[in-house]
Write an enzyme that holds these catalytic residues in place. Sequence first.
Site: not given
Lengths: 593, 172
Positions: A58, A120-121, A170, A488
């Site tokens: 993502e 969940f999630q 949802k 760096m």
Amino acid sequence: MATEQREKQTMSGAELVIKALVDQGVEVIFGYPGGAVLPIYDALFKQNAIRHILVRHEQGAVHAAEGYARSTGKPGVVLVTSGPGATNAVTGLTDALLDSIPVICLTGQVATHLIGSDAFQECDTTGITRPCTKHNYLVKNAEDLARVVHEAFYVATNGRPGPVVIDLPKDVQVQQGHYTGPQNVRHKTYRPRVEGEADKIRQAVELMAKAERPIFYTGGGIINAGPKASELLRELVKLTGFPVTNTLMGLGAVSGTDKHFLGMLGMHGTWEANHAMHDCDVMINIGARFDDRITGRLNAFSPGSTKIHVDIDPSSHNKTVRADLCIVGDACRVLEQMISAWKEGGFKPNTKAVKKWWAQIDQWRARDCLHFTQGKDIIKPQYAIQRLYEKTRNRDTFITTEVGQHQMWAAQYYKFEQPNRWMTSGGLGTMGYGLPAAIGVQLGHPGKLVVDIAGEASILMNIQELGTAAQFRLPVKVFVLNNEYMGMVRQWQQLLHGGRYSQSYSESLPDFVKLAEAFHCVGLRCTNPADLDGVIDEMIKIDRPVLVDVAVDKAENCFPMVPSGAAHNEMILPDQPASAPGASVSEEGMALV
Amino acid sequence: MSAQAALPIQSHILSILVDNEPGILARIVGLFSGRGYNIESLTVAEVNNAAHLSRITIVTSGPAPVIEQIKAQLGRLVPVHNVHDLTVEGPHVARELALIKVAGSGEKRVESLRIADIFRARAVDSTIESFVFEVTGTTEKVDAFIKLMQPLGLVDVSRTGVVAISRGATPL
């Protein structure tokens, strides 16, 4: 009439979202499916207007959307699931916030009745993303959906652009609701000021006409204001004959080969740009924010200058550097106003003084601060970028970068003719930005050459996106300057920490050629300066994603450098003795990043 | 910033009109904590039910440039309609309400009542051994009242923080 009737029909929340996106002109979405966004993926499946690009992580989706947005000027759109989908997007969102990139991120959420139950999630997406977005929404009713999506596009693209999150439970995605078109949605409060105040514009041009040692210091605001802003800036530079320097975010606003252009300024800016900024008497800042990479030690920043600051965001004014004349407005509009005020008022630059100023600048230029010597055996990273530039300058090329030394060298040695050709993570400094950003750029510009200038450490942070490039046949080029160090970090450890290279060696590197091949991409390697041109030619010729592993000098440092805590005119150069001013870092500087 | 450390620190009353939407208070408070600003007191309530508007009154302190930055940052939040700095914008009225529980008997109990009278505080609850006083006024007045109640059996204090409005006929 037909439209009205259609709009009175109900449809599912998921369909509402897709319809709103289509009406906003969205052509491509970067996303990754999951449980909480399945209804939206189902709605996507049933239509052909929007193309979905399946990323591999993502974070990659958001960077790809950023690359798309920065190169096209249109907002980028992201679709991710709840929980880990949303938290993985957080780095990208923060990156977009700090660089002011318009991104709309749709996140799935557990059903409204489950919110707060540690389902969940589930995660508190609006809570987590509140400080890393320009604005966010949690939609609890399908009737609000179309309005919220249209508002989100308005907020993301107007004023100072930024990322906007829409969290979509949802159950709302399956609920029925009515559609409203974008023409019916007007934001209640958000009306950023676009037009500069006329009397302040007048004061600004008066200051400019009187200036003896002027400089334009411009940033990402010019790029964000659209290509017209760059044209206007070039016109104003031509009208006045003043020197101009760009921030990392602002490269391409003026031509990199224009004689008025002093190069980039700041921590790794040119000798002439930083000295001119320090010694100027009138500084005209348009769309830049006096970032700490620019100013160096604040109390030594351009002490003798009258500062004009044009910014669309009033909170940028006087945040760290006090400006004498603050103008709130869109860079493009204010430039228009300045040019007409200059012309109508019959203003002329103080030619005699400005000529003297240029003579001084030419002396600084003669220092040739970006000079390097390319030997026969080892490829200098600067040389690699210089050759890449020479080989690609005659075609419309888009450059993205990761973060580190290679990024600074790219900024120094690649000269941009046009805005929107340079995509780099400036504010947040996100390693792993360049490859997904290149994918987004390529989608917005099919057929154009897109090159991610990378380091071997950064590229590994989002290497999985090679899979995305392969799947969608996006012929992006990854040009890795491989010095086997987090360069760096190594440079700072050398200069500030007694050469103790703690954890900065890139141990156990993969074989990048085989790695590219494993992802169905082409892998090339170059270790010899004499082969470099040939390898670059081959990379350009292959109409597939290519990763080029260029073995470069492991010990090369990026100069000029304003060490932390030093004044912006106290730069270290490679050929300077260690006792030179700025070569040692103060105790206060040790605590700065 | 070292340059600002030397500047005098002033207390300012900010009056912020916002859309009364979920998360707005978190947005404001998160801005203060995220950017390291002080909150001395904060009050919030809906002031226009039909338009879903709330007014948030924040007392904050800092050097003048920091206060300017706080106002600019607040103004940048999308659901914020306007930000007013009552401290610099002119005459205004600022009030706090406090509920103060005092327990005691005998002379101390009588004394607490006498002082309450001087401060125009009302007893809004009473038992044989306690009072709850309601006192309204400036922060300084409420502070003074609480200080006087301390030796007289102060048990608990609950105060609203400052609410404020400009004087005169014009709206903010």
